[in-house]
Scaffold this motif. Structure first.
Motif, PDB file in Angstrom:
ATOM      1  N   UNK A  73      23.130  34.220  35.570  1.00  0.00           N
ATOM      2  CA  UNK A  73      23.101  34.775  36.917  1.00  0.00           C
ATOM      3  C   UNK A  73      24.222  34.186  37.768  1.00  0.00           C
ATOM      4  N   UNK A  74      24.419  32.875  37.672  1.00  0.00           N
ATOM      5  CA  UNK A  74      25.483  32.230  38.443  1.00  0.00           C
ATOM      6  C   UNK A  74      26.863  32.699  37.994  1.00  0.00           C
ATOM      7  N   UNK A  75      27.048  32.866  36.683  1.00  0.00           N
ATOM      8  CA  UNK A  75      28.353  33.295  36.162  1.00  0.00           C
ATOM      9  C   UNK A  75      28.683  34.714  36.589  1.00  0.00           C
ATOM     10  N   UNK A  76      27.679  35.579  36.664  1.00  0.00           N
ATOM     11  CA  UNK A  76      27.911  36.954  37.124  1.00  0.00           C
ATOM     12  C   UNK A  76      28.405  36.950  38.565  1.00  0.00           C
ATOM     13  N   UNK A 275      32.214  29.067  32.599  1.00  0.00           N
ATOM     14  CA  UNK A 275      31.559  30.183  31.899  1.00  0.00           C
ATOM     15  C   UNK A 275      32.276  31.497  32.177  1.00  0.00           C
ATOM     16  N   UNK A 276      32.644  31.727  33.447  1.00  0.00           N
ATOM     17  CA  UNK A 276      33.331  32.970  33.793  1.00  0.00           C
ATOM     18  C   UNK A 276      34.701  33.046  33.134  1.00  0.00           C
ATOM     19  N   UNK A 277      35.456  31.946  33.171  1.00  0.00           N
ATOM     20  CA  UNK A 277      36.808  31.944  32.603  1.00  0.00           C
ATOM     21  C   UNK A 277      36.754  32.081  31.087  1.00  0.00           C
ATOM     22  N   UNK A 278      35.866  31.325  30.443  1.00  0.00           N
ATOM     23  CA  UNK A 278      35.719  31.428  28.985  1.00  0.00           C
ATOM     24  C   UNK A 278      35.283  32.837  28.595  1.00  0.00           C
ATOM     25  N   UNK A 279      34.515  33.499  29.460  1.00  0.00           N
ATOM     26  CA  UNK A 279      34.053  34.859  29.183  1.00  0.00           C
ATOM     27  C   UNK A 279      35.110  35.930  29.405  1.00  0.00           C
ATOM     28  N   UNK A 280      36.339  35.528  29.731  1.00  0.00           N
ATOM     29  CA  UNK A 280      37.417  36.503  29.823  1.00  0.00           C
ATOM     30  C   UNK A 280      37.759  36.959  31.223  1.00  0.00           C
ATOM     31  N   UNK A 281      37.156  36.362  32.241  1.00  0.00           N
ATOM     32  CA  UNK A 281      37.509  36.711  33.618  1.00  0.00           C
ATOM     33  C   UNK A 281      38.776  35.943  33.978  1.00  0.00           C
ATOM     34  N   UNK A 282      39.845  36.656  34.270  1.00  0.00           N
ATOM     35  CA  UNK A 282      41.135  36.025  34.530  1.00  0.00           C
ATOM     36  C   UNK A 282      41.064  35.178  35.780  1.00  0.00           C
ATOM     37  N   UNK A 283      41.451  33.913  35.682  1.00  0.00           N
ATOM     38  CA  UNK A 283      41.398  33.008  36.821  1.00  0.00           C
ATOM     39  C   UNK A 283      42.342  33.455  37.922  1.00  0.00           C
ATOM     40  N   UNK A 284      43.341  34.295  37.577  1.00  0.00           N
ATOM     41  CA  UNK A 284      44.280  34.807  38.577  1.00  0.00           C
ATOM     42  C   UNK A 284      43.797  36.111  39.201  1.00  0.00           C
ATOM     43  N   UNK A 285      42.610  36.577  38.806  1.00  0.00           N
ATOM     44  CA  UNK A 285      42.011  37.755  39.413  1.00  0.00           C
ATOM     45  C   UNK A 285      42.465  39.057  38.791  1.00  0.00           C
ATOM     46  N   UNK A 286      41.725  40.124  39.117  1.00  0.00           N
ATOM     47  CA  UNK A 286      42.135  41.464  38.737  1.00  0.00           C
ATOM     48  C   UNK A 286      41.647  41.961  37.402  1.00  0.00           C
ATOM     49  N   UNK A 287      41.070  41.125  36.566  1.00  0.00           N
ATOM     50  CA  UNK A 287      40.598  41.591  35.261  1.00  0.00           C
ATOM     51  C   UNK A 287      39.437  40.740  34.786  1.00  0.00           C
ATOM     52  N   UNK A 288      38.717  41.285  33.817  1.00  0.00           N
ATOM     53  CA  UNK A 288      37.525  40.626  33.312  1.00  0.00           C
ATOM     54  C   UNK A 288      36.300  41.449  33.640  1.00  0.00           C
ATOM     55  N   UNK A 292      31.347  39.835  30.174  1.00  0.00           N
ATOM     56  CA  UNK A 292      32.052  38.724  29.551  1.00  0.00           C
ATOM     57  C   UNK A 292      31.635  37.393  30.147  1.00  0.00           C
ATOM     58  N   UNK A 293      31.467  37.347  31.475  1.00  0.00           N
ATOM     59  CA  UNK A 293      31.032  36.114  32.128  1.00  0.00           C
ATOM     60  C   UNK A 293      29.652  35.693  31.637  1.00  0.00           C
ATOM     61  N   UNK A 294      28.760  36.677  31.472  1.00  0.00           N
ATOM     62  CA  UNK A 294      27.421  36.372  30.957  1.00  0.00           C
ATOM     63  C   UNK A 294      27.499  35.834  29.531  1.00  0.00           C
ATOM     64  N   UNK A 295      28.358  36.434  28.699  1.00  0.00           N
ATOM     65  CA  UNK A 295      28.539  35.933  27.334  1.00  0.00           C
ATOM     66  C   UNK A 295      29.110  34.514  27.346  1.00  0.00           C
ATOM     67  N   UNK A 296      30.040  34.264  28.268  1.00  0.00           N
ATOM     68  CA  UNK A 296      30.588  32.923  28.396  1.00  0.00           C
ATOM     69  C   UNK A 296      29.519  31.910  28.762  1.00  0.00           C
TER      70      UNK A 296
END
Length: 351
Positions: A73-76, A275-288, A292-296
């Motif tokens: 929930x927090x990662x989402x 968790x969010x970054x490992x799940x593929x959410x780009x730390x620079x924004x705009x994608x992810x 993926x965040x939940x999987x992370x």
């Protein structure tokens, strides 16, 4: 001079366009950011099960799901904020305040209905998140700085409010504690609630204008303004929703764990961002994606359980998480460079 007719296609052979479309779809699947995370999760579970079969026992599986629930929930919520090219470091403090507030409600009003407690927790979390959003959008100061400040402010409020007081499992109604014990179709009830959150937010992000606007803001805030997107309002909403989800996680934390106090949620914010970054959410924004965040989140919590099951020093958990964060950032950067290169080549060919 005779001409040879071109060979006729074999019967039932797919048309070239169909073959290209098939390859394109397959290539699109392989490029999914969530795929490596899901693969790593499967490998981790299989290896750990081979080393310790009790890892996937009915109780072990239930514990894995419960341990992942709050982090999911927090990662989402964090993913929504990061997609806009921001970050919220105060989520652990928000969770702590809401969790202690939940214990206070049950202690002060013993007969208070559980749905009312959830509504108050959601509203409290949303208020704290909205304060973050307001400061970020009005002060025009990087969210990293703003939320680092509110992290300490909210934590200070929690310490002042709680002091040395702790609320334990006996201070809450049995029905509230059973939310993290009861199952439906073999799944813990609060885990199903977390999955519902993932589905709802994923649909909103992908299927509504507001969700698509968040991606546009993260990709290029200045261009988003030129296209008429209300950047300030969208960013404010992202922080408010993140606070709401942190509030939900705080209420569930009070149900899941035996005690809540002044230190509840300490240090959780870094795990959420990881968790969010490992799940593929780009730390620079705009994608992810929130999926993926939940999987992370599931991957990171499973790493903890797996290392415990294999009796590995906890230090390695932190080292592995650090490696995963670096790998995710490097992979995202390489993918961005390759995409930019393909675009330049395509534009050169068109010219």
């Amino acid at each position: 001079m005779t001409q040879t007719a071109p060979p006729s296609p074999a019967p039932n052979a797919p048309a070239p366009t169909a073959r290209r479309a098939g390859r394109s779809r397959f290539g699109g699947i392989l490029r999914l950011r969530e795929l490596p995370v899901a693969f790593a999760l499967i490998v981790l579970v299989v290896v750990t099960y081979a080393a310790n079969p009790l890892f996937l026992s009915p109780q072990g599986t239930k514990d894995l799901l419960l341990n992942s629930t709050i982090m999911i929930i927090l990662a989402v919520g964090q993913a929504i904020v990061i997609i806009t090219r921001n970050v919220d470091l105060s989520v652990g403090s928000i969770l702590g305040l809401v969790a202690f507030g939940t214990g206070s409600l049950f202690a002060t009003f013993p007969g208070i209905p559980i749905p009312v407690v959830f509504l108050i927790g959601l509203a409290f979390g949303m208020l704290l998140g909205a304060i973050n959003g307001l400061l970020v959008t009005i002060a025009k100061v990087p969210a990293l700085v703003i939320t680092l400040g509110t992290l300490y402010i909210y934590r200070g409020l929690s310490n002042a409010w709680a002091g040395g007081t702790q609320y334990f499992a006996d201070d809450r109604p049995e029905a509230f504690g059973n939310l993290s014990v009861d199952t439906f179709l073999g799944f813990p009830v609060i885990t199903l609630l977390a999955l519902a959150v993932v589905v709802i937010v994923a649909v909103v992000m992908a299927g509504t204008r507001g969700g698509r606007d968040l991606y546009a803001i993260g990709s290029d805030p200045d261009a988003a303004k030129l296209f008429g997107i209300p950047v300030g309002r969208r960013v404010f909403t992202a922080f408010a929703v993140n606070g709401l989800l942190a509030g939900l996680a705080g209420v569930l934390y009070a149900s899941r764990f035996n005690s809540v106090g002044a230190t509840t949620g300490n240090g959780l914010e870094l795990d959420v961002v990881a968790a969010a970054v490992v799940g593929g959410v780009a730390i620079f924004g705009g994608s992810g994606s929130v999926v993926g965040a939940a999987l992370g989140a599931v991957l990171l919590t499973t790493i903890t359980s797996a290392l415990a099951a294999m009796r590995v020093d906890k230090f390695w958990q932190q080292a592995i998480v650090g490696v995963l964060i670096l790998a995710a950032i490097i992979i995202d950067r390489v993918a961005s460079l390759r995409t930019a290169r393909r675009l330049r080549i395509s534009e050169a060919r068109d010219v």
